[in-house]
Design a protein around this motif. Sequence first.
Motif, PDB file in Angstrom:
ATOM      1  N   VAL A 388     -70.870 -39.026  41.024  1.00  0.00           N
ATOM      2  CA  VAL A 388     -71.577 -38.139  41.971  1.00  0.00           C
ATOM      3  C   VAL A 388     -73.066 -38.107  41.616  1.00  0.00           C
ATOM      4  O   VAL A 388     -73.935 -38.297  42.472  1.00  0.00           O
ATOM      5  CB  VAL A 388     -70.974 -36.709  41.922  1.00  0.00           C
ATOM      6  CG1 VAL A 388     -71.811 -35.740  42.754  1.00  0.00           C
ATOM      7  CG2 VAL A 388     -69.536 -36.731  42.411  1.00  0.00           C
ATOM      8  N   ARG A 389     -73.353 -37.882  40.331  1.00  0.00           N
ATOM      9  CA  ARG A 389     -74.755 -37.774  39.890  1.00  0.00           C
ATOM     10  C   ARG A 389     -75.524 -39.063  40.171  1.00  0.00           C
ATOM     11  O   ARG A 389     -76.629 -39.057  40.706  1.00  0.00           O
ATOM     12  CB  ARG A 389     -74.762 -37.449  38.386  1.00  0.00           C
ATOM     13  CG  ARG A 389     -76.086 -36.945  37.850  1.00  0.00           C
ATOM     14  CD  ARG A 389     -76.042 -36.774  36.342  1.00  0.00           C
ATOM     15  NE  ARG A 389     -75.580 -37.971  35.638  1.00  0.00           N
ATOM     16  CZ  ARG A 389     -76.295 -39.073  35.502  1.00  0.00           C
ATOM     17  NH1 ARG A 389     -77.493 -39.159  36.007  1.00  0.00           N
ATOM     18  NH2 ARG A 389     -75.791 -40.124  34.857  1.00  0.00           N
ATOM     19  N   THR A 391     -74.823 -41.438  42.338  1.00  0.00           N
ATOM     20  CA  THR A 391     -74.979 -41.663  43.786  1.00  0.00           C
ATOM     21  C   THR A 391     -76.123 -40.800  44.326  1.00  0.00           C
ATOM     22  O   THR A 391     -76.937 -41.263  45.135  1.00  0.00           O
ATOM     23  CB  THR A 391     -73.664 -41.310  44.515  1.00  0.00           C
ATOM     24  OG1 THR A 391     -72.616 -42.067  43.929  1.00  0.00           O
ATOM     25  CG2 THR A 391     -73.743 -41.638  45.996  1.00  0.00           C
ATOM     26  N   LEU A 392     -76.176 -39.559  43.862  1.00  0.00           N
ATOM     27  CA  LEU A 392     -77.246 -38.681  44.359  1.00  0.00           C
ATOM     28  C   LEU A 392     -78.617 -39.165  43.882  1.00  0.00           C
ATOM     29  O   LEU A 392     -79.614 -39.061  44.603  1.00  0.00           O
ATOM     30  CB  LEU A 392     -76.985 -37.232  43.929  1.00  0.00           C
ATOM     31  CG  LEU A 392     -75.748 -36.592  44.595  1.00  0.00           C
ATOM     32  CD1 LEU A 392     -75.518 -35.187  44.067  1.00  0.00           C
ATOM     33  CD2 LEU A 392     -75.896 -36.568  46.125  1.00  0.00           C
ATOM     34  N   LYS A 395     -79.503 -41.816  46.164  1.00  0.00           N
ATOM     35  CA  LYS A 395     -79.875 -41.246  47.473  1.00  0.00           C
ATOM     36  C   LYS A 395     -81.294 -40.701  47.434  1.00  0.00           C
ATOM     37  O   LYS A 395     -82.065 -40.832  48.387  1.00  0.00           O
ATOM     38  CB  LYS A 395     -78.879 -40.140  47.855  1.00  0.00           C
ATOM     39  CG  LYS A 395     -79.143 -39.588  49.249  1.00  0.00           C
ATOM     40  CD  LYS A 395     -78.056 -38.662  49.693  1.00  0.00           C
ATOM     41  CE  LYS A 395     -78.191 -38.217  51.138  1.00  0.00           C
ATOM     42  NZ  LYS A 395     -79.479 -37.759  51.548  1.00  0.00           N
ATOM     43  N   SER A 396     -81.649 -40.098  46.298  1.00  0.00           N
ATOM     44  CA  SER A 396     -82.996 -39.522  46.254  1.00  0.00           C
ATOM     45  C   SER A 396     -84.056 -40.633  46.278  1.00  0.00           C
ATOM     46  O   SER A 396     -85.099 -40.480  46.896  1.00  0.00           O
ATOM     47  CB  SER A 396     -83.094 -38.576  45.064  1.00  0.00           C
ATOM     48  OG  SER A 396     -83.964 -39.019  44.125  1.00  0.00           O
ATOM     49  N   GLN A 443     -67.772 -33.508  47.280  1.00  0.00           N
ATOM     50  CA  GLN A 443     -69.133 -33.328  46.752  1.00  0.00           C
ATOM     51  C   GLN A 443     -70.161 -34.185  47.493  1.00  0.00           C
ATOM     52  O   GLN A 443     -71.317 -33.807  47.602  1.00  0.00           O
ATOM     53  CB  GLN A 443     -69.162 -33.682  45.265  1.00  0.00           C
ATOM     54  CG  GLN A 443     -68.309 -32.750  44.419  1.00  0.00           C
ATOM     55  CD  GLN A 443     -68.569 -32.952  42.938  1.00  0.00           C
ATOM     56  OE1 GLN A 443     -69.630 -32.624  42.443  1.00  0.00           O
ATOM     57  NE2 GLN A 443     -67.588 -33.494  42.242  1.00  0.00           N
ATOM     58  N   LEU A 444     -69.750 -35.359  47.960  1.00  0.00           N
ATOM     59  CA  LEU A 444     -70.743 -36.291  48.514  1.00  0.00           C
ATOM     60  C   LEU A 444     -70.841 -36.252  50.038  1.00  0.00           C
ATOM     61  O   LEU A 444     -71.937 -36.412  50.581  1.00  0.00           O
ATOM     62  CB  LEU A 444     -70.437 -37.717  48.037  1.00  0.00           C
ATOM     63  CG  LEU A 444     -70.672 -37.935  46.536  1.00  0.00           C
ATOM     64  CD1 LEU A 444     -70.187 -39.303  46.097  1.00  0.00           C
ATOM     65  CD2 LEU A 444     -72.144 -37.767  46.179  1.00  0.00           C
ATOM     66  N   LYS A 447     -73.339 -34.115  51.692  1.00  0.00           N
ATOM     67  CA  LYS A 447     -74.724 -34.567  51.490  1.00  0.00           C
ATOM     68  C   LYS A 447     -75.033 -35.794  52.349  1.00  0.00           C
ATOM     69  O   LYS A 447     -76.009 -36.520  52.130  1.00  0.00           O
ATOM     70  CB  LYS A 447     -74.931 -34.919  50.012  1.00  0.00           C
ATOM     71  CG  LYS A 447     -74.587 -33.772  49.068  1.00  0.00           C
ATOM     72  CD  LYS A 447     -75.731 -33.505  48.153  1.00  0.00           C
ATOM     73  CE  LYS A 447     -75.785 -32.203  47.419  1.00  0.00           C
ATOM     74  NZ  LYS A 447     -74.671 -31.440  47.060  1.00  0.00           N
ATOM     75  N   ILE A 449     -73.239 -38.588  52.572  1.00  0.00           N
ATOM     76  CA  ILE A 449     -72.812 -39.871  52.000  1.00  0.00           C
ATOM     77  C   ILE A 449     -71.366 -40.131  52.422  1.00  0.00           C
ATOM     78  O   ILE A 449     -70.479 -39.292  52.182  1.00  0.00           O
ATOM     79  CB  ILE A 449     -72.940 -39.855  50.466  1.00  0.00           C
ATOM     80  CG1 ILE A 449     -74.430 -39.782  50.111  1.00  0.00           C
ATOM     81  CG2 ILE A 449     -72.319 -41.090  49.832  1.00  0.00           C
ATOM     82  CD1 ILE A 449     -74.701 -39.350  48.715  1.00  0.00           C
TER      83      ILE A 449
END
Length: 541
Positions: A388-389, A391-392, A395-396, A443-444, A447, A449
């Motif tokens: 998750v971390r 992937t985020l 994404k950022s 979780q994703l 957002k 995803i």
Amino acid sequence: MRGCKDSMARNRFKDTRQILSREQGTIIKDWGGRLPVALMYPNSYYLGMSNLGIHAIYRLLNSYGDVVCERVFLEKGQNTPPVGLESGRPLTDFAVLAFSITYELDYFNVISILKTSGIPLYTAERDERYPLVIAGGACITANPMPLAPFFDCLCIGEAEAILPPMLPVLSEGIGSKRQELLKALLKIPGVYVPQYPTGTPVVRQWIGNLDDFPVTSTVLTHDTELGNLCLIEVERGCGWGCRFCLVSNAFRPARYRSADGLLTEAENGLHHRKRLGLVGPAVTDHPQIEELVKRLKQMGAELSVSSMRIKPLSPVVLDGLARGGARTIALAPEAGSERLRRLIAKRITEDDILKAVAMVVGQGIKQLKLYFMIGLPSENDDDIEEIVRLTLACKSILDKQARGGRITLSISPFVPKAGTPFQWLPMAPLPILEHRLSSLKSQLQPKGIQVKAESLAWTEVQAVLSRGDTRLSEVLASTETVSLPAWRRAIREIKLDIDFYAHQQWDTNYNLPWAWIDLGTSTEHVKRELNRALTTIGASS
Ligand code: SF4
């Protein structure tokens, strides 16, 4: 009833005519005096025509003057006998049925094809009145045992290495007593005859010089997944040695086609399609990839690649792909945590992944597909949080540089594959996989995803077949319909234990069903790699 059958046959014939009318490059040969071989892809035309192996074998077999090769596919839900695409003839008219099998779940379709075609299912029930039924492909090379009782012979290794010595034996022996033919086939390197196990290892066969056998789209059609591309094989095998990966173990060593040979194939392909698909397990590993991409761009080609390593990632190649119209780039971190990437020997760090994403986005490519595995040995909830971390973080990077960017995660559960260092390790239990997948989704997805995954229950079936032995053949033969309840019922009736095949860790001294296959890597090496992996997580085999 008879009228109904005739009408089905007429419709099938009409369908095949329609399919052929939309193709370029179809090879139609007269059957007179030739060995008729049906090249069997046990799935749909749509999928099969994007499989370069089918194109390669079709071209290879038809390059022999005394052979006529036709393609055969099985459409979803089809319960009528499949026919040769080029002639519309039934399978019983062919001398040889040559299956190419690259996916375990297609085993069910193999059974269905034989049953509906009126060909006895088991090799022991067939004689010279029936076609010889043979198979090759990645699944057969790694572990053919669940299918072994159905086949007259199995090809361990690459078709280009095995078919040339096999064809004269077939031409000469096809009319003779079946047992005599089988004994003659037994002598060909790489051929395993289930009725006559020799007790000695069958050595995987492979070709040294890929340039001797060009592999590109032989038949072009828009009725397939990659129909807008002319596909060109760039390399075979992979030297990175990820410990879960069948490619690095069953297709080694890594071999590359010459840039000159590839440019010639590209020139031919560009007469039919402006977009070329470069195919291989890690295309950007090609030693002349930058030069190749530059030259292809000069030729006006738009480019697409089947796979790229995160490291090394060449800016020249990325630029070539971006200018060539690539909208999505797929990268495979495989695991979110450094700990699990070390376990699988992926040889990339988080920094490498983030740099690769920045490079891709820097080229103006806004859609990223990230491949991850779940259920790797020793995985815990923290490893899922790491996915998750990571992937985020990707994404950022995307959000900072590109408006309207999109990330899709493709999630596959770890499945132990025969022949790899992880062949002894278990697939995670389904409830754990379900929990982890839903954690990723919850979780994703909020957002923005997208999280895609194969069916977990069917992946379990794949794991059972991947490490299966000949007892699984009874299950395959008695599964009435291709459905999970039918599969589970058949497993229960035959009294087999799904857990043993899919979810248990096997002792490294266990006599593996595929131990008679010599893939070209010593058992000691494979065990050493397993132990290295387990050491990274503080476990031992
Ligand atoms: S880089 Fe890809 S193809 Fe090569 S060994 Fe690793 S997973 Fe397999």
